[in-house]
Scaffold this motif. Sequence first.
Motif, PDB file in Angstrom:
ATOM      1  N   UNK A 360      34.058   3.373 -16.015  1.00 36.79           N
ATOM      2  CA  UNK A 360      33.701   2.590 -14.591  1.00 36.79           C
ATOM      3  C   UNK A 360      33.190   1.204 -14.607  1.00 36.79           C
ATOM      4  N   UNK A 361      33.637   0.280 -13.731  1.00 36.76           N
ATOM      5  CA  UNK A 361      33.302  -0.875 -13.724  1.00 36.76           C
ATOM      6  C   UNK A 361      32.974  -1.383 -12.200  1.00 36.76           C
ATOM      7  N   UNK A 362      32.352  -2.558 -11.877  1.00 35.88           N
ATOM      8  CA  UNK A 362      32.185  -3.027 -10.411  1.00 35.88           C
ATOM      9  C   UNK A 362      33.455  -4.116 -10.339  1.00 35.88           C
ATOM     10  N   UNK A 363      34.087  -4.031  -9.554  1.00 39.91           N
ATOM     11  CA  UNK A 363      35.171  -4.964  -8.882  1.00 39.91           C
ATOM     12  C   UNK A 363      34.404  -6.261  -8.301  1.00 39.91           C
ATOM     13  N   UNK A 364      34.693  -7.303  -8.764  1.00 41.32           N
ATOM     14  CA  UNK A 364      34.059  -8.607  -8.473  1.00 41.32           C
ATOM     15  C   UNK A 364      34.064  -8.960  -6.981  1.00 41.32           C
ATOM     16  N   UNK A 365      34.949  -8.416  -6.117  1.00 47.68           N
ATOM     17  CA  UNK A 365      35.226  -8.875  -4.918  1.00 47.68           C
ATOM     18  C   UNK A 365      34.013  -9.055  -3.900  1.00 47.68           C
ATOM     19  N   UNK A 366      33.204  -7.758  -4.002  1.00 55.69           N
ATOM     20  CA  UNK A 366      32.106  -7.777  -3.070  1.00 55.69           C
ATOM     21  C   UNK A 366      30.793  -8.780  -3.355  1.00 55.69           C
ATOM     22  N   UNK A 367      31.113  -9.706  -4.532  1.00 56.15           N
ATOM     23  CA  UNK A 367      30.080 -10.589  -4.912  1.00 56.15           C
ATOM     24  C   UNK A 367      30.365 -11.998  -4.217  1.00 56.15           C
ATOM     25  N   UNK A 368      31.380 -11.918  -3.603  1.00 56.68           N
ATOM     26  CA  UNK A 368      31.944 -13.313  -3.001  1.00 56.68           C
ATOM     27  C   UNK A 368      31.442 -13.100  -1.535  1.00 56.68           C
ATOM     28  N   UNK A 369      30.948 -14.291  -1.163  1.00 60.04           N
ATOM     29  CA  UNK A 369      30.548 -14.505   0.538  1.00 60.04           C
ATOM     30  C   UNK A 369      32.141 -14.653   1.303  1.00 60.04           C
ATOM     31  N   UNK A 370      32.923 -15.264   0.557  1.00 56.26           N
ATOM     32  CA  UNK A 370      34.321 -15.488   1.157  1.00 56.26           C
ATOM     33  C   UNK A 370      35.280 -16.022  -0.050  1.00 56.26           C
ATOM     34  N   UNK A 371      36.603 -15.728   0.331  1.00 55.96           N
ATOM     35  CA  UNK A 371      37.746 -16.030  -0.670  1.00 55.96           C
ATOM     36  C   UNK A 371      37.339 -15.446  -2.146  1.00 55.96           C
ATOM     37  N   UNK A 372      37.310 -14.254  -2.252  1.00 55.12           N
ATOM     38  CA  UNK A 372      37.007 -13.452  -3.354  1.00 55.12           C
ATOM     39  C   UNK A 372      38.229 -13.530  -4.463  1.00 55.12           C
ATOM     40  N   UNK A 373      37.744 -13.640  -6.022  1.00 51.78           N
ATOM     41  CA  UNK A 373      38.767 -13.807  -6.899  1.00 51.78           C
ATOM     42  C   UNK A 373      39.067 -12.193  -7.193  1.00 51.78           C
ATOM     43  N   UNK A 374      39.927 -11.708  -6.651  1.00 48.50           N
ATOM     44  CA  UNK A 374      40.392 -10.362  -7.005  1.00 48.50           C
ATOM     45  C   UNK A 374      40.513  -9.875  -8.418  1.00 48.50           C
TER      46      UNK A 374
END
Length: 406
Positions: A360-374
């Motif tokens: 398991x890893x953490x997807x990066x999207x929740x770390x973006x305030x806007x326009x996430x790099x999926x």
Amino acid sequence: MNLNDQPRPWQLARRAEAMNPSAIREILKVTERPGILNFAGGLPSPETFPVAAMHAACAAILGEGSSIAKPSLQYAASEGLPELREWVATEMGKQGATVSPDQVLITTGSQQGLDLIAKVLIDAGAPVMVETPTYLGALQAFTPMEPHIESVDSDGEGVLPEALRKQLAAMPERPRFMYLLPNFQNPTGRTMPEARREAVLAVCREFGLPVVEDNPYGELWFDQAPPRPLLARWPEGVIYLGSFSKILAPGLRLGYVIAPSALYPKLLQAKQAADLHTPGFNQRLVAEVIRDGFLDQHVPTIRTRYHAQRDAMVSALTRELGPTGATWTEPKGGMFIWVRLPEGLNAQALLPAAVDAGMAFVPGAPFYARDPDMRTLRLSFVTSTPEQIDRGMAALAQVIREALSR
């Protein structure tokens, strides 16, 4: 009467509607399944917890004839234990920052510091600036206050000064503060070098933009200590957050805020409203453990351990993910590596397959305030053995290959 027509007994506040669960905490529930290799959590290695030192300190505090046994179990001052506040001020002095103990507020983890800062400084609709990406827990603390969060373009060395200047020049209202993690940032692992720190602070001074400097990982350097803190460069314009979680034990929930004297009283009042004071016993326990220089011997053992684990993960990534076209950071300290998947892949969509493959890893999207790099994801390397890291990265590589083949 139709019961559906009755008013709800509880009406949520607007700020409560804005609250969101931690993506990391939700993923950790998945990792409780047997056999899952967990690279998702931001947890320090339990192998680094100084259990023997804690046991001895408990005995000293609560032992027969101890003069501090009963005070340690009593209500305490909201500001925090004087010995701890003095220790923080002294340690910051070693890093070039002139700090009075009267500027130090002991908090229930540095996460509480973020919450207090949000309550004191953010009005609904007020702008707040953050890095791209930034710490998920900070976004969680700020969001209920309903700010307008502005994300500033960043690279491998942190915020881009010219991007920051351009955004500030175009904004009709000065932001309340800029939130920065200069050392071994969560989630990317990047460190802001000397020249970038000076350049970013020059822009902040130019526009009168205060800074919140969060430094939970600064002592976890591998080969070289990071540059001087921002607080040492602009003491009147920086609020500093620190923590004992990563160098002792997170279960103690002990952190601190260093604030300019003009701001300190309001943070103290917010602290009093939140919990009166951080648990006095925990404060005395830490003060007892660290008073004779224990951390000078203990922290280097953590650095050595994490350095080896970082090396193991970089080696495994190079061997397993390199051929797929993925890229990643190579942090000089801290706990995290930031991965960018090959073009066309989505880390969030890939997570269920990774869990099925045993990691398991953490997807990066929740770390973006806007326009996430999926395409991004975060890996923690500090709670896994080299053998587990090898197996986990091999599993991730296989999932990536299968996704690319589709």
